[in-house]
Design a protein around this motif. Structure first.
Motif, PDB file in Angstrom:
ATOM      1  N   VAL A 164       0.851  -1.203   0.000  1.00 10.39           N
ATOM      2  CA  VAL A 164       0.000   0.000   0.000  1.00 10.39           C
ATOM      3  C   VAL A 164       0.879   1.242   0.000  1.00 10.39           C
ATOM      4  CG1 VAL A 164      -1.721   1.311   1.285  1.00 10.39           C
ATOM      5  CG2 VAL A 164      -1.880  -1.166   1.183  1.00 10.39           C
ATOM      6  N   LYS A 167       2.496   1.765  -3.358  1.00  9.49           N
ATOM      7  CA  LYS A 167       1.531   2.324  -4.309  1.00  9.49           C
ATOM      8  C   LYS A 167       1.335   3.812  -4.033  1.00  9.49           C
ATOM      9  CE  LYS A 167      -1.201  -1.864  -4.920  1.00  9.49           C
ATOM     10  NZ  LYS A 167      -2.356  -2.583  -4.389  1.00  9.49           N
ATOM     11  N   THR A 188      -6.487   4.108  -2.828  1.00 10.68           N
ATOM     12  CA  THR A 188      -5.300   4.378  -2.011  1.00 10.68           C
ATOM     13  C   THR A 188      -5.435   5.712  -1.308  1.00 10.68           C
ATOM     14  OG1 THR A 188      -4.114   3.266  -3.774  1.00 10.68           O
ATOM     15  CG2 THR A 188      -2.793   4.296  -2.068  1.00 10.68           C
ATOM     16  N   LEU A 191      -7.842   5.454   1.636  1.00 11.87           N
ATOM     17  CA  LEU A 191      -7.217   4.806   2.785  1.00 11.87           C
ATOM     18  C   LEU A 191      -6.246   5.756   3.474  1.00 11.87           C
ATOM     19  CD1 LEU A 191      -6.538   1.195   1.473  1.00 11.87           C
ATOM     20  CD2 LEU A 191      -8.173   1.926   3.212  1.00 11.87           C
ATOM     21  N   THR A 192      -5.445   6.471   2.671  1.00 13.46           N
ATOM     22  CA  THR A 192      -4.465   7.388   3.242  1.00 13.46           C
ATOM     23  C   THR A 192      -5.159   8.461   4.069  1.00 13.46           C
ATOM     24  OG1 THR A 192      -3.256   7.118   1.200  1.00 13.46           O
ATOM     25  CG2 THR A 192      -2.489   8.821   2.695  1.00 13.46           C
TER      26      THR A 192
END
Lengths: 289, 376
Positions: A164, A167, A188, A191-192
């Motif tokens: 992750v 990426k 992504t 999530l960040t």
């Protein structure tokens, strides 16, 4: 010597709180470029979650940390889905949108939990003081220092040792090329953002026993956190640590020499001058531009 | 004169005329004072529109110029009151409370009204020029300018709060005399103050418009769109930026002086982070790339805030509503209300507005990307 050591430790304690608050911001700003003015309000939500869990469910601060992380992260995830994701191409507009979110969050808390100050109890095991190198220090502040270090370790591991993280770093360098390689940049980023908000929530929960909890508490944190992140270099996690330590020590020492207000003003002036000569931050990652 | 410019001048003129006519319809002194306050904040928004919308300098410290202007005016007016404790021509009351024996040297010149009015513009301009020189000569751009201006604002604010003996600290400077120039008295609740402020808004709007229409103004807009290309043409980019930054500070200083007149005090909150960020919001709502749009944005937003916070039903939820509106405006109207009006008029009149430069020449995705990159 004794006072000098005490000062160093005070500075470290201030620095660790700065880092704790700034870490989430550094992740979000450094990778997605979103200037999140609602960060302070995420900190505030964390503090209120701690208060609510303690008052209504009787959970202690330490036990509720995981829950608080999940609650604030979920909140951040929703915010990202609804608002932030439409603004990645207009980073300056994120200032305005997140400011609006912050205002709403403040008022929502004021309406639901009341505008008066709230207090969160310190975990009883950490209420005592311990002796570090002959200096009496509050055990809870040492706990914050260690916890921050651990959180930083986890974050670093996520960023540099997991897929992750890889990426995410690829997207940061070039979103389009990363997408061409099949990386789901939307996911992504979500999530960040959620992770960064979760960190802010943890920060709020941990500072809540030290300072009173109020709907406006976030405003001071967000300015300080930005100073830390920009000074450290936007995409350098290590830089964030060092700049938090520098600012913490500087604040501690200057406050010792004069008063808190003057110390704050001098620290800000230092930051202005440093940014002027090193806008990329003290520890800028070397990138091709 | 080109047709687009004529339409623009006409619109500005009509709106300003409308502002000047308000006192003929409003009798209530309290309401008039409220409207005057909104107009002052409109001037402040014009100042930011000039630096942010036209030059691309996101100044998060616009309230610094505003507050300094406000304090200059307050100092003049304070020295014109008869202090309760020390008699005529004595010390301001808060100095007496803080055991200050003599008037500090930097208060002395404020016995002169002319000096005070001059300082209210000159001090913000000088400080902005100095800060601009420091920042723009070093080619600091983007979000770093925002952070530096914000930090400077906080520093000045902290200093004013800390030096309570000379500035009144948290309480600010209160109990002021009324402004008197040329035999005219400007009562905060009278129509004279309103006319003064409406006239000042008109002047600032047309002055700023003249700046943007001048050759320097075109260079400023070019800098906003692509700084490096302007530099390659041989223009001194830093000089033009310092110029825009200083002019903007001067306008904000005027607004600050007027604000002291309508509010009848000066307070550290006039240099607050809250106000400074609010100005950005007003410009965004009204449309930052339109001076009139920014002014109207400020007037509409603060007017709505006033109306909502006074009404019974929205007493508790008005900030929620405001926050929601900001988010919606940012998401769906990136050019603000002015952008909506422009779009509508283009649809009605066709593309008659061709003399007006397209604000974003670079294709949208490219422009956004370079902006994103410059922020990192």
């Amino acid at each position: 010597m004794e006072t000098f050591l005490a000062q160093i430790i005070t500075g470290l304690s201030i620095g660790s709180i700065l880092l704790l608050v700034a870490l989430g911001l550094a992740i979000i700003y450094g990778t997605t470029g979103v200037i999140n003015l609602a960060h302070g309000e995420f900190v505030m939500l964390g503090a209120y979650s701690a208060w609510a869990l303690q008052t209504f469910l009787g959970l202690g601060l330490i036990e509720s940390l995981v829950l608080i992380f999940l609650i604030t992260a979920a909140f951040g995830w929703v915010i990202e889905k609804v608002v932030i994701r439409h603004l990645y191409r207009r980073p300056l507009d994120t200032i305005l949108a997140t400011w609006g979110i912050g205002v709403m969050a403040q008022q929502a808390i004021r309406l639901s939990a009341g505008g008066e100050l709230r207090y969160v109890e310190m975990p009883s095991a950490l209420g005592s003081s311990v002796s570090v190198l002959g200096v009496e220090t509050s055990a809870f502040r040492i706990f914050i220092l260690l916890f921050t270090a651990a959180l930083f370790g986890v974050t670093w591991y996520l960023m540099y040792r997991t897929s992750v993280g890889m990426k995410l770093r690829a997207i940061t360098q070039d979103r389009e090329v990363a997408s061409c390689f099949g990386i789901n940049s939307q996911r992504t980023y979500s999530l960040t953002f959620a992770y960064g908000t979760g960190l802010a929530g943890l920060a709020g929960a941990l500072v809540s026993p030290l300072k009173s909890v109020s709907p406006e508490m976030g405003t001071t944190y967000v300015v300080d956190a930005f100073m830390v992140v920009v000074l450290g270099g936007v995409d350098s996690l290590v830089g964030t640590v060092v700049s938090a330590a520098i600012l913490g020590e500087l604040t501690g020492f200057l406050a010792f020499l004069s008063n808190d207000t003057i110390a704050k003003a001098l620290v800000l002036l230092t930051i202005v001058i440093l940014i002027r000569f090193r806008p990329q931050g003290l520890f800028a990652a070397r990138t091709r531009t | 004169m080109k047709r687009g410019t004529a339409i623009q001048l006409g619109t500005y003129g009509i709106v300003c005329l409308a502002f000047l006519l308000v006192p003929s319809f409003v009798d209530d002194a309290f309401i008039l004072n409220k409207y005057a306050r909104y107009l002052v904040l409109g001037i402040l928004a014009v100042a930011l529109s000039l630096s942010w919308g036209y030059t691309g300098i996101l100044n998060l410290g616009q309230a610094m110029s505003f507050g300094l202007g406000s304090y200059c005016m307050a100092m003049v007016l304070k020295l014109r009151t008869v202090p309760v404790h020390t008699g005529k021509a004595g010390l301001p009351d808060f100095m007496v409370w803080n055991n200050v024996d003599t008037l500090p040297w930097f208060w002395e010149p404020f016995h002169s009204m002319a000096f005070g009015l001059f300082a209210g513009i000159a001090v913000p301009v000088a400080l902005a020029a100095l800060l601009g020189w420091f920042v723009f000569r070093g080619r600091v751009t983007g979000v770093y300018v925002a952070i530096i201006t914000l930090a400077t604002l906080v520093v000045v604010n902290l200093m004013i709060i800390d030096q309570q003996r000379f500035t009144g600290g948290f309480n600010g400077i209160t109990d002021l005399a009324q402004l008197e120039i040329f035999g005219l008295t400007f009562d905060a609740y009278g129509s004279s103050s309103y006319y003064l402020i409406a006239a000042a808004l008109t002047f600032c709007l047309f002055f700023a418009l003249a700046v943007t229409k001048s050759k320097a103004g075109l260079v400023l807009q070019a800098i906003r769109d692509n700084e490096n290309r302007v530099r390659y043409f041989g223009y001194d980019v830093a000089f033009f930026k310092i110029f825009a930054f200083s002019v903007s500070a001067g306008i904000a200083g005027i607004a600050g002086m007027l604000y002291t007149i309508v509010m009848e005090f000066a307070s550290p909150t006039f240099l607050g982070v809250q106000l400074s960020l609010s100005v950005v919001i007003w410009c965004a709502v009204g449309g930052r790339q339109s001076l009139l749009g920014a002014a109207l944005g400020a007037i509409i937003v603060t007017g709505m805030q006033g109306a909502l916070s006074e009404s019974e039903t929205f007493l508790k939820t008005w900030t929620l509503i405001m926050g929601f509106i900001f988010v919606v405006v940012v998401l769906f109207l990136p050019k603000g209300l002015a952008g909506v009006v422009e779009g509508l008029s283009n649809r009605v009149f066709g593309h008659g507005d061709s003399s007006k430069p397209e604000p974003n020449i670079v294709p949208d995705s490219l422009g956004a990307k370079s902006e994103a990159e410059s922020l990192r």
